[in-house]
Every structure is written in structure tokens, then in C-alpha cells.
Design an enzyme around this catalytic site. Sequence first.
Site, PDB file in Angstrom:
ATOM      1  N   PHE A   1       0.872  -1.180   0.000  1.00 14.84           N
ATOM      2  CA  PHE A   1       0.000   0.000   0.000  1.00 14.84           C
ATOM      3  C   PHE A   1       0.898   1.216   0.000  1.00 14.84           C
ATOM      4  CE2 PHE A   1      -2.596   3.346   2.000  1.00 14.84           C
ATOM      5  CZ  PHE A   1      -3.677   3.314   1.142  1.00 14.84           C
TER       6      PHE A   1
ATOM      7  N   ASP B   1       9.321   2.437   1.504  1.00 11.84           N
ATOM      8  CA  ASP B   1       8.138   3.104   2.033  1.00 11.84           C
ATOM      9  C   ASP B   1       8.075   2.786   3.527  1.00 11.84           C
ATOM     10  OD1 ASP B   1       5.660   3.874   2.916  1.00 11.84           O
ATOM     11  OD2 ASP B   1       4.579   3.164   1.150  1.00 11.84           O
TER      12      ASP B   1
ATOM     13  N   LYS C   1       2.802   9.628   8.659  1.00 14.17           N
ATOM     14  CA  LYS C   1       2.128   9.125   9.860  1.00 14.17           C
ATOM     15  C   LYS C   1       2.811   9.571  11.161  1.00 14.17           C
ATOM     16  CE  LYS C   1      -0.203   5.232   7.650  1.00 14.17           C
ATOM     17  NZ  LYS C   1      -1.604   5.295   8.012  1.00 14.17           N
TER      18      LYS C   1
END
Length: 281
Positions: free
Chosen positions: A129, A214, A243
Site C-alpha cells: 500500500f 516506504d 504518519k
Amino acid sequence: MIPSVLPTYSRAPLHFVKGEGTWLVEEDGRRFLDLGSGIAVNALGHAHPALVAALTAQAQNLWHVSNLYEIPQQQALADKLVAASFADTVFFTNSGTESCELAVKMARKYWYDKGQPEKTDIIAFAGSFHGRSSAGIAAAGSEKMTKGFGPLLPGFKHLPWGDHEALDAAIDDNTAAILIEPVQGEGGIRPLPDQCLQGLRKLCDEKGVLLVLDEVQCGIGRTGRLFAHEWAGIAPDIMMVAKGIGGGFPLGAVLATEEAASGMTAGTHGSTYGGNPLGCA
Ligand SMILES: Cc1ncc(COP(=O)(O)O)c(C=O)c1O
């Protein structure tokens, strides 16, 4: 009738009114231990006094000036990240998705500037993702995310997770980068073994391919080190972060080596309209 909030999420019927550290308080008074942390976002928990103090002080002083001016706090955070990581330079974003956009652009621009403009393909993996932008969904490639949203951004190849031979065979003269989460988050908390990450680094070096990690979900301390790849003793060329870096404030970053970032000069991912745009004395 369509709800006024676009119904793209199926939400739990809970309405939290307060957060205290690791606890959430529902409207009816029930307390919940927050194991979700806003999907790995609230790295310091809810209402951490240091974060509240920093945001309050900043909001009362100066809200927004844009990247057209020097921002000492941005500089300080970039310096900290550079000192604590493989990176020589940092670009700040508002989300992991935006970090994905820049990581893809940076990898392609790197090869373009090297006189190899054919190197545009990014190899990514099943179960990954990388965000919900056009580049993000094209990068992850799953039907769930891409169906109906075509035409997709071209230049992504998708391989099964953990198939070394498939990876070796997939790299060709058009490959710009390998994009991978050291621990797949949405894919089910699937860690990439250290030796695979070490092998990936070696393969990238041998074949002349950039390694893009990532760490939007697994970075910023979540594995016990600042970044997950540190356990394998390797360094990427480019890394996406978001995040936890903002602890709930919308913030992301792309960290890169000087070499990998060399194509991103003024005007390539920002404005050339700098200097003194308001004409202030
Ligand atoms: C690994 C990974 N990359 C990218 C993203 C996208 O980040 P954001 O939601 O901040 O756009 C996420 C979000 O869950 C993620 O887990």
C-alpha cells in the site's frame, strides 16, 4: 441519499470525544485502549503535552507562510532527520501519499538527468500500500484500489512478495527503482526478513536501480529503531515517511541521499518564484 461525508469508509458506530495517551473516551463515557492509534499515526498518543504545547505556541505565533520563505522549524527538523538517518536531504509533504508521488518523481528524474530517460519503471509488490493518489494506487496495483480508476499512471510492475527469482528476472534496462515496505502494513504486518532487504540492496547496486523504501507505516520508531531498514544494516536511496512523524498532525517527508535527490532542483517539485515574492524590504 448520499451522506454529506463521502461514504468511502465503512465506519464503526463510535464517536470519540477525548483522547488521553493510549486511551480513547467514547461519547457515552466508555474508555477504549487505542491499539489503532489513528492507523499508526499517533506515535506519542493522544494529547501529548509536548505536542500540544508546540502546536499551541506555533498557532498563536505564526500559522503559515509557504515554502517561499525560510522556515527555521522546518530546517531544524530536516537537520535532525539528516543527522539520525542515511539521508542527506529532506522534502516535507502533508501525507504518505504525497511522499509516494515525490519518491516516484525523484527516481525517474534521477535517471532522466543521468541521460537514461528510458529508466522509468518502478517495481512494486503484491500486498503493498502506497497511498490513494494516482501514483499511489498504480504503485500498489491491487484490483481493489485500481478498478474503475483507469487509465492508471504507467510504469509500474508488480511482483509477488518474496519471490527472488521473479525479481531478478523483472529488472531490465527500463527499471528505475524498486519500491518496497520493509514491513508491509496494510498487507498484514508482513516483515521483509533482514537478509531479503540486504539482498535487495545488493541487487539494486549490481543492476543500477534505486532502492525506494516506504516507511510511512513502519518507520518513526515503530519497530524499535527510528527506521525499520536499520535492523538490516542497509540504507535506501530514497525513503517515504509520514504518519508517526507528525504524531497526528498531517506531515510526511521524503528522505534521500544527495545523489538520488540530485535532479530535484528549484522548480522541479516546487516554485522557482522564490527570493522575495512579496517584495518586502
Ligand atoms: C505503507 C504506506 N504507504 C503510504 C501510505 C499513505 O499514507 P497517507 O495515508 O498519509 O497518505 C500508507 C497509509 O496507510 C501506508 O501505510
